[in-house]
Design an enzyme around this catalytic site. Structure first.
Site, short mmCIF file in Angstrom:
data_model
loop_
_atom_site.label_atom_id
_atom_site.label_comp_id
_atom_site.label_asym_id
_atom_site.label_seq_id
_atom_site.Cartn_x
_atom_site.Cartn_y
_atom_site.Cartn_z
N GLN A 1 -34.04 -9.19 2.26
CA GLN A 1 -32.21 -9.52 1.85
C GLN A 1 -31.49 -8.16 2.59
O GLN A 1 -30.70 -8.00 3.69
CB GLN A 1 -32.33 -9.77 0.24
CG GLN A 1 -33.00 -11.19 0.49
CD GLN A 1 -31.61 -11.88 0.05
OE1 GLN A 1 -31.04 -12.19 -0.73
NE2 GLN A 1 -32.02 -13.15 1.22
N ASP A 2 -30.01 -7.52 1.19
CA ASP A 2 -30.40 -6.06 1.99
C ASP A 2 -30.78 -5.57 1.36
O ASP A 2 -30.06 -4.17 1.14
CB ASP A 2 -28.30 -6.25 1.18
CG ASP A 2 -27.86 -7.51 2.14
OD1 ASP A 2 -27.81 -7.09 3.15
OD2 ASP A 2 -26.95 -8.23 1.19
N ALA A 3 -31.89 -4.85 1.31
CA ALA A 3 -32.49 -3.90 0.96
C ALA A 3 -32.45 -2.96 2.10
O ALA A 3 -32.36 -3.30 3.54
CB ALA A 3 -34.18 -4.09 0.38
N GLY B 1 -26.38 -1.51 0.40
CA GLY B 1 -28.17 -1.80 0.22
C GLY B 1 -28.82 -0.79 -0.86
O GLY B 1 -28.67 0.19 -0.43
N ARG C 1 -22.31 -12.00 8.22
CA ARG C 1 -21.47 -11.30 7.50
C ARG C 1 -20.23 -10.99 9.23
O ARG C 1 -19.48 -10.67 8.91
CB ARG C 1 -22.07 -9.67 7.69
CG ARG C 1 -23.15 -10.74 5.74
CD ARG C 1 -23.31 -8.65 5.50
NE ARG C 1 -24.44 -8.81 5.48
CZ ARG C 1 -25.03 -9.17 4.01
NH1 ARG C 1 -24.10 -9.51 3.98
NH2 ARG C 1 -26.52 -9.24 3.72
#
Ligand SMILES: [Zn+2]
Length: 439
Positions: free
Chosen positions: A44-46, A204, A236
């Site tokens: 994900q956005d980690a 993130g 995005r």
């Protein structure tokens, strides 16, 4: 305020940054970034960060909080005193242990660079020693003059915080009292859960700090500071993020700043040529080696240099848990929010989840036993339905409508429901509860 220890001017910048003086007060650093996954710790956005980079003070910052203390003056000549409590002539109510004041000078103020904390076992939590006059003037007992009793009202470090005394300013307040302003400074080293972002909205949180020797590296031996997930790019459409990585790569190799201004800045072709000139692939991708196995990755990895900013959503200022604690006076439900040591909300969706599992006792535990459960007495004399109460003097239950010896039952509800009944009553609406046997 958050103050970055080693801010850098960005390698890729725009013309607007010159005219707005942004380069004279930068707020980030140029990170070496590779776009790849590693064991799923950047899903994900980690993001995955190089622990060695962190230990070399990458993205390190200081947090400074300002505290104000004033000795107020009250009508009648009474005044607060900034001092070490307990050293004056008067008796002090609520005096803390001697150790709590040991780091204060005789004027009640701490020395700069003293460590104060509400977290470790040292009891140094007092920032400014202070005593106040009693709230109510007591009557004199007998003919003897009594020692005045004062209250301890020292200014303390905020709950859950710690740091070094940075500065102690002493000045005069408006009513010519003493005004003390203290700044408390803490180092904030990036850790799991801290948030970062490039200037393209690619934000993130750190999902893992990886040891340098386990990080992937390029064939030239360059180890990235940051690994971001490839899935963060296509949907995005932050093309500028990708472009800046290439620009930063060229700029850092040639020791020059790249103009990234829209329409007029350095063109993609020029940057690709720059990559070739410096021995890189014109795509920005390179062969990388797995730091754990020593084997090449089968796919080439896109890597570059890009400006990252540290966002002040630090996990250390969000971490929170509670077992038991304070409740609100109106609803008797646990307080809300970290600052008030609040409970963790068991919301509607969580409730729905337990309902779908049929875990009724867990719901009761969350909603009543561990929250605002209340044993409500209800009169059931021929279906009366009014709220009854227990008269402790006469040791009997009473219904305000049917009187004594009525058929009163205890029903488990939440205090919030009782509050609703009471508020309806105040509107002139008497709600009645229809009781039925529990099956
Ligand atoms: Zn009744």
């Amino acid at each position: 305020a958050h103050i970055m220890h080693y801010p850098q001017q960005s390698i890729v910048g725009t013309r607007a940054m010159e005219s707005t003086n942004f380069n004279n007060r930068p707020g980030g650093q140029n990170f070496v970034v590779a776009i790849m996954s590693q064991h799923g710790y950047n899903m994900q956005d980690a993001v995955i960060m190089n622990r060695a980079s962190v230990e070399r003070a990458l993205a390190r910052s200081a947090f400074v909080r300002t505290y104000n203390a004033e000795n107020k003056r009250f009508p009648g000549g009474q005044e607060e005193r900034i001092e070490v409590p307990g050293t004056g002539l008067d008796e002090v109510k609520g005096l803390k242990s001697w150790d709590s004041y040991s780091h204060l000078e005789r004027d009640g103020l701490p020395v700069p660079e003293e460590w104060v904390s509400t977290l470790d076992k040292s009891e140094k939590t007092v920032l400014v020693g202070k005593t106040s006059p009693p709230r109510f003037l007591e009557e004199a007992h007998g003919a003897f003059l009594q020692a005045q009793e004062r209250r301890e009202s020292s200014m303390m470090v905020r709950h859950g915080e710690e740091g070094w005394i940075d500065n102690v300013f002493v000045t005069e307040s408006l009513d010519s009292g003493r005004l003390v302003r203290i700044t408390l400074r803490t180092n904030k080293i990036p850790e799991l859960g801290d948030k970062f972002a490039s200037r393209h909205g690619q934000k993130g949180v750190i999902g893992r700090l990886v040891n340098e020797e386990d990080m992937p590296f390029t064939v030239d031996g360059v180890i990235p500071d940051l690994l971001i997930n490839p899935h963060a790019i296509p949907s995005r459409m932050t093309v500028a993020h990708v472009l800046e990585m290439i620009g930063g790569k060229v700029g850092s190799m040639e020791g020059r700043k790249i103009d990234g201004t829209a329409f007029t800045g350095e063109k993609e072709d020029s940057l690709r040529a720059g990559l070739l000139r410096n021995g890189f692939n014109h795509t920005g991708r390179e062969t990388m080696v797995n730091g754990e196995t020593g084997e090449d990755y089968t796919a080439d990895v896109f890597a570059g240099v890009i400006y990252y900013q540290r966002l002040h959503h630090l996990v250390s200022s969000k971490l929170h848990a509670r077992s038991r604690g304070r409740v609100q006076i109106l609803t008797r439900q646990p307080t809300e929010g970290r600052a008030r040591q609040g409970g963790l909300r068991f919301g509607e969706m969580e409730r729905d989840c337990l309902i779908s599992h049929g875990a009724s006792m867990v719901i009761k535990d969350r909603l009543l036993d561990e929250s605002d459960g209340w044993n409500l007495m209800v009169c059931n004399t021929s279906g009366c339905g009014h709220i009854a109460y227990y008269d402790w003097k006469r040791r009997t239950t009473v219904c305000p409508y049917c009187g004594d010896r009525s058929d009163v039952h205890t029903v488990q509800t939440s205090y919030a429901f009782k509050l609703l009944l009471d508020e309806m009553k105040s509107l002139g609406v008497a709600m009645r509860l229809e009781l039925g046997d529990r099956r």
